[in-house]
Every structure is written in structure tokens, then in C-alpha cells.
Write an enzyme that holds these catalytic residues in place. Structure first.
Site, mmCIF file in Angstrom:
data_model
loop_
_atom_site.group_PDB
_atom_site.id
_atom_site.type_symbol
_atom_site.label_atom_id
_atom_site.label_comp_id
_atom_site.label_asym_id
_atom_site.label_seq_id
_atom_site.Cartn_x
_atom_site.Cartn_y
_atom_site.Cartn_z
ATOM 1 N N CYS A 88 45.707 -84.349 31.973
ATOM 2 C CA CYS A 88 46.312 -83.366 32.668
ATOM 3 C C CYS A 88 46.519 -83.722 34.081
ATOM 4 C CB CYS A 88 45.429 -82.092 32.779
ATOM 5 S SG CYS A 88 46.110 -80.466 33.468
ATOM 6 N N HIS A 128 48.174 -76.316 25.247
ATOM 7 C CA HIS A 128 47.468 -76.894 26.450
ATOM 8 C C HIS A 128 48.067 -76.043 27.715
ATOM 9 C CE1 HIS A 128 45.879 -80.380 29.127
ATOM 10 N NE2 HIS A 128 46.859 -79.727 29.855
HETATM 11 NI NI NI Z 1 47.254 -79.534 32.361
#
Ligand code: NI
Length: 174
Positions: free
Chosen positions: A94, A136
Site C-alpha cells: 500500500c 483493498h
Molecule cells: Ni492501499
């Protein structure tokens, strides 16, 4: 278009719940353009608006390979209509949790309804990387990071390292 700063964990803004968008207009398209440019520059394959500090339900994504031409995707107000019982595990990363990668299990397939770049309603069946990535990114809209899917111990170790990394960055001369 402009590249915006990406917020990294730990930061309370990443826990904010994003609000639905009223209308897909030129201002929102400018935000999506900025998000896409920011994501490409990072580089990353997906970005939620809250990651640049905007608590709106907006996601950009591009899953094209390095040798393929860009294939930007835009998801406004996405809703999961269905998820499979079957799970798939991917090593996730991320842009808001830099340099950490961990396996996360999520539904292998899902169906999502959203508004596109023009504000048209669309539905998409997702599998593989797209299914993982959209889930996500939709987590970000609820204030959830992929590290929230890990054990408490793993998460606290990561967060400590992230705090340390931030501190050492602050010490570096500008
Ligand atoms: Ni992310």
C-alpha cells in the site's frame, strides 16, 4: 494535473470513513486526474482519495503491465454487490504503508457497482488481482488498511517501524 502528497500510516486521516460523492462533475474529474498522476508517480496500481487526504468515495486504479499501454480505471461510490465464499491470498502492499508487503486473504471474486469517470452507473465482475485491488481500495474508504487484516502483533511491529521511519525522515535536512 498535479501530484499530491500521499499520507502514510500511522495517520488519523487514514482511519476516516469517506463520504459518497453527490455528483461526478469537472471538479471531481480533476481530483481523479490528480489521483491518477499521483498513483503513477509513486508508482502504484491503486489509490483511494483519502490517501491524499480527501475523504470522498473515489478510487483510481491501473493494473496494466509494464509493457502494456495505460488502462486507468475510476470507481466512484463503489458498492460490493456480491463476494465469493472462496478466498484468494495475495501479497499486498500500500502506498500509505510504504515498503511493507504481507499476504492477505480476501474473497477471490466479487461484483461491484460504481460510477465511472463520466458518472455513468456500471457493474463489474472482478477476479484475480482486480478483485483483490478493488477490495483493498474499498477498505480505505472505510478507514481500513491492509495491515488491519493481519495479527495484532504483526501490525504493531509494522506500525512501530513506520513511526521510526517517519522520525528519521523528519531529521533529514530538507
Ligand atoms: Ni492501499
Amino acid at each position: 494535473m498535479a501530484i499530491r502528497d500521499i499520507i502514510t500510516a500511522p495517520d488519523p486521516r487514514l482511519k476516516e470513513v469517506s463520504k459518497p460523492v453527490d455528483k461526478v462533475d469537472d471538479a471531481l474529474r480533476r481530483l481523479m486526474d490528480d489521483m491518477l498522476e499521483t498513483m503513477y508517480a509513486a508508482p502504484g496500481i491503486g489509490l483511494a482519495a483519502i490517501q491524499i487526504g480527501v475523504p470522498k468515495q473515489v478510487i483510481v486504479m491501473d493494473l496494466a503491465g509494464e509493457d502494456e499501454k495505460p488502462a486507468p480505471r475510476y470507481f466512484v461510490n463503489p458498492e460490493l454487490l456480491w463476494v465469493s465464499d472462496e478466498l484468494a491470498t495475495y501479497e499486498e502492499g500500500c502506498l500509505s504503508v510504504p515498503e511493507f508487503y504481507e499476504d492477505v486473504a480476501r474473497p477471490a471474486r466479487c461484483r461491484v457497482r460504481y460510477l465511472d469517470y463520466q458518472g455513468e452507473i456500471r457493474e463489474q465482475d472482478c477476479e484475480g488481482l482486480l478483485a483483490t485491488c478493488i477490495q483493498h481500495e474499498m477498505d480505505h474508504l472505510k478507514g481500513v488498511l491492509f495491515i488491519d487484516h493481519l495479527s495484532k502483533l504483526k501490525r504493531s511491529i509494522m506500525l512501530k517501524k513506520l513511526v521510526k521511519a517517519k522520525k528519521s525522515q523528519e531529521k533529514e535536512p530538507a
